[in-house]
Design an enzyme around this catalytic site. Structure first.
Site, PDB file in Angstrom:
ATOM      1  N   LYS A  94       0.853  -1.187   0.000  1.00  0.00           N
ATOM      2  CA  LYS A  94       0.000   0.000   0.000  1.00  0.00           C
ATOM      3  C   LYS A  94       0.883   1.228   0.000  1.00  0.00           C
ATOM      4  O   LYS A  94       2.020   1.174   0.487  1.00  0.00           O
ATOM      5  CB  LYS A  94      -0.891   0.017   1.253  1.00  0.00           C
ATOM      6  CG  LYS A  94      -2.091   0.930   1.155  1.00  0.00           C
ATOM      7  CD  LYS A  94      -3.242   0.273   0.405  1.00  0.00           C
ATOM      8  CE  LYS A  94      -4.414   1.186   0.253  1.00  0.00           C
ATOM      9  NZ  LYS A  94      -5.573   0.464  -0.311  1.00  0.00           N
TER      10      LYS A  94
HETATM   11  P1  NAD Z   1     -12.802   7.762  -3.331  1.00  0.00           P
HETATM   12  O1  NAD Z   1     -11.839   8.825  -3.018  1.00  0.00           O
HETATM   13  O2  NAD Z   1     -13.211   7.557  -4.754  1.00  0.00           O
HETATM   14  O3  NAD Z   1     -14.140   7.950  -2.467  1.00  0.00           O
HETATM   15  C1  NAD Z   1     -14.099   8.088  -1.078  1.00  0.00           C
HETATM   16  C2  NAD Z   1     -15.418   8.632  -0.600  1.00  0.00           C
HETATM   17  O4  NAD Z   1     -15.376   8.742   0.831  1.00  0.00           O
HETATM   18  C3  NAD Z   1     -15.737  10.026  -1.114  1.00  0.00           C
HETATM   19  O5  NAD Z   1     -17.133  10.164  -1.258  1.00  0.00           O
HETATM   20  C4  NAD Z   1     -15.216  10.927   0.022  1.00  0.00           C
HETATM   21  O6  NAD Z   1     -15.839  12.210   0.032  1.00  0.00           O
HETATM   22  C5  NAD Z   1     -15.602  10.094   1.234  1.00  0.00           C
HETATM   23  N1  NAD Z   1     -14.820  10.388   2.426  1.00  0.00           N
HETATM   24  C6  NAD Z   1     -13.477  10.588   2.531  1.00  0.00           C
HETATM   25  N2  NAD Z   1     -13.130  10.843   3.798  1.00  0.00           N
HETATM   26  C7  NAD Z   1     -14.265  10.779   4.525  1.00  0.00           C
HETATM   27  C8  NAD Z   1     -14.555  10.955   5.879  1.00  0.00           C
HETATM   28  N3  NAD Z   1     -13.593  11.257   6.771  1.00  0.00           N
HETATM   29  N4  NAD Z   1     -15.860  10.816   6.284  1.00  0.00           N
HETATM   30  C9  NAD Z   1     -16.830  10.526   5.389  1.00  0.00           C
HETATM   31  N5  NAD Z   1     -16.607  10.349   4.082  1.00  0.00           N
HETATM   32  C10 NAD Z   1     -15.344  10.480   3.654  1.00  0.00           C
HETATM   33  O7  NAD Z   1     -12.178   6.430  -2.722  1.00  0.00           O
HETATM   34  P2  NAD Z   1     -12.528   4.927  -3.107  1.00  0.00           P
HETATM   35  O8  NAD Z   1     -11.517   4.453  -4.088  1.00  0.00           O
HETATM   36  O9  NAD Z   1     -13.970   4.800  -3.413  1.00  0.00           O
HETATM   37  O10 NAD Z   1     -12.176   4.186  -1.735  1.00  0.00           O
HETATM   38  C11 NAD Z   1     -13.106   4.094  -0.674  1.00  0.00           C
HETATM   39  C12 NAD Z   1     -12.711   2.954   0.248  1.00  0.00           C
HETATM   40  O11 NAD Z   1     -12.694   1.725  -0.483  1.00  0.00           O
HETATM   41  C13 NAD Z   1     -11.322   3.062   0.881  1.00  0.00           C
HETATM   42  O12 NAD Z   1     -11.344   2.479   2.165  1.00  0.00           O
HETATM   43  C14 NAD Z   1     -10.451   2.219  -0.042  1.00  0.00           C
HETATM   44  O13 NAD Z   1      -9.289   1.752   0.595  1.00  0.00           O
HETATM   45  C15 NAD Z   1     -11.427   1.101  -0.345  1.00  0.00           C
HETATM   46  N6  NAD Z   1     -11.116   0.364  -1.570  1.00  0.00           N
HETATM   47  C16 NAD Z   1     -11.023   1.001  -2.761  1.00  0.00           C
HETATM   48  C17 NAD Z   1     -10.765   0.260  -3.892  1.00  0.00           C
HETATM   49  C18 NAD Z   1     -10.737   0.886  -5.267  1.00  0.00           C
HETATM   50  O14 NAD Z   1     -10.623   0.135  -6.254  1.00  0.00           O
HETATM   51  N7  NAD Z   1     -10.872   2.176  -5.415  1.00  0.00           N
HETATM   52  C19 NAD Z   1     -10.551  -1.129  -3.809  1.00  0.00           C
HETATM   53  C20 NAD Z   1     -10.657  -1.744  -2.563  1.00  0.00           C
HETATM   54  C21 NAD Z   1     -10.937  -0.980  -1.449  1.00  0.00           C
END
Ligand code: NAD
Length: 420
Positions: free
Chosen positions: A108
């Protein structure tokens, strides 16, 4: 306490691993080896801002375990990024890849920054400098980053270009989650959210629940994971009654217009500014009376403080570590079914793996083939976790850790111990 144990996420992930290991009677030497990341790099990332001044950000890349294959894991741009949080997320990637049977290890990375404070040019400079600083420990056969919170396909294109400039030739395989035009895979952008929806369907089948117009869903974090999960479930007829971003949540008992909310967010606007909807807080969203809650934002949002107020029947962990260990115990006691993060959001790394394989072969697959293969891998993994959950009478979270540890243990034993 070692420096990796500073974050709650690391402590939680480690304790959950230990508990699963005890249930399996696992050799403590295996746990000893999984306790610390194999390699952790901390870098300063100085960039020149648009106003001419120089500002330095802290960046990290952590490779937790690479017994099964090259490291794999996203790059996060968020103000909460730290060495310990990055190490915890790398550890979760080790378990995720092992659980779903990918030939990859866990890694990561991230930069402690709020990307919304930077212009596009500043973000490009930040990404290129970070890519340069960590270039000596990444590569298509070493460690392959991908997007995470605050990063996207464009970030990956800049990263790939920088790495390729350093090496002198184009190396698309250094990252996944790239734009299609520079070697990305069809289906990668939606893969994590689609995988979340697949897992919800598998769980519903086991729990004799139907996903239809009477199913209500609340999504905390309407980003790269939350949006496609909402689109998929709403296409199945489910009512998405609330979605949120960092600015707050919007609610409609009759169902949010997912398309409208998604295009609003994709234009870079905040949900708090969306008109003609009821606004509620993120905290309220988490405790709505819904069938399915998808925490898909950030870790540690359901804790011992609010866990007993969660009313959903299923919690699908779209984010990594959205429930603390205490919260998991509380919701499990309350009969809530958890689809654990390392299974629920594994769709992203599975299609990243497909992207990597397609890139190495220079041969690209069709979308149906990708989605069918994704479904197949997740279904098999879900079944194995379900079987363990039933066999040992443990929650799905522990069962998932047990499945991952089993695979890691046999790989570690076969490779042996160096230097012996
Ligand atoms: P992203 O940046 O596209 O979206 C994140 C969302 O969470 C946004 O709506 C943002 O405004 C909100 N957010 C951020 N901080 C916040 C807070 N403190 N309180 C409330 N809302 C908050 O990110 P993503 O890629 O969708 O990732 C989201 C989660 O999924 C993370 O935990 C990431 O590790 C996990 N994840 C992502 C992927 C991927 O392919 N993108 C894969 C596996 C896991």
């Amino acid at each position: 306490m070692n420096m990796f144990e500073e974050s709650e996420l690391f402590k939680d992930a480690f304790e959950q691993m230990e508990e699963a290991a005890q249930l399996m009677d696992l050799d403590p030497n295996i746990i000893e080896r999984l306790k610390y990341p194999k390699r952790a790099l901390q870098v300063a990332v100085p960039i020149r801002l648009d106003d001419g001044t120089v500002k330095t950000f802290m960046g990290y890349r952590v490779q937790h375990n690479m017994t099964i294959g090259p490291g794999k894991g996203g790059i996060r741009y968020h103000p909460s990024v730290s060495l310990s949080e990055t190490a915890a997320l790398a550890m979760l990637m080790t378990f995720k890849c092992a659980l779903v049977g990918l030939p990859l290890g866990g890694a990561k990375g991230g930069i402690r920054v709020d990307p919304r404070d930077l212009s596009r040019q500043e973000l490009q400079a930040l990404t290129r400098r970070y890519a340069t600083e960590i270039s000596m420990i990444v590569g298509p056969n070493i460690d392959i980053p991908a997007p995470d919170i605050g990063t996207d396909a464009q970030t990956m294109a800049w990263f790939m270009d920088t790495y390729s400039q350093i090496k002198g030739y184009t190396i698309p395989g250094v990252v996944t989650g790239k734009p299609i035009k520079v070697g990305g895979s069809l289906g990668r952008a939606e893969a994590t959210g689609k995988g979340v929806a697949f897992c919800i369907n598998f769980a519903a089948e086991k729990l004799d629940m139907k996903i239809d117009k009477n199913t209500t869903v609340a999504i905390h974090g309407f980003g790269k994971v939350g949006i496609p999960a909402a689109e998929d479930l709403s296409a199945q007829g489910a009512k998405i009654v609330a979605v949120s971003d960092v600015s707050g949540a919007v609610y409609n008992a009759e169902g949010i217009n997912v398309e409208l909310a998604a295009s609003w967010v994709k234009e870079g606007k905040l949900l708090k500014d969306l008109d003609n909807v009821q606004h509620i807080s993120n905290e309220e969203l988490l405790t709505l009376d819904v069938d399915i809650l998808i925490p898909a934002a950030i870790d540690g949002v359901v804790t011992e403080k609010n866990a007993s107020k969660v009313k959903a029947r299923i919690i699908a962990e779209g984010a990594n570590g959205p429930l603390t260990k205490d919260a998991i115990d509380i919701v499990t006691k309350n009969g809530i079914f958890i689809i654990p993060d390392i299974l629920c959001n594994a769709g992203g790394v599975i299609v990243s793996y497909f992207e990597w394989v397609q890139g190495l072969q220079n041969f690209f697959w069709g979308l149906d083939e990708i989605n069918n293969k994704l479904h197949e891998i997740l279904k098999e993994a879900f079944e194995s976790v379900w079987v363990c959950h039933k066999k040992y009478g443990v929650n799905m979270k522990k069962a998932a850790f047990m499945g991952a540890l089993k695979r890691l243990e046999s790989a570690m034993r076969l490779r042996g111990f160096f230097p012996g």
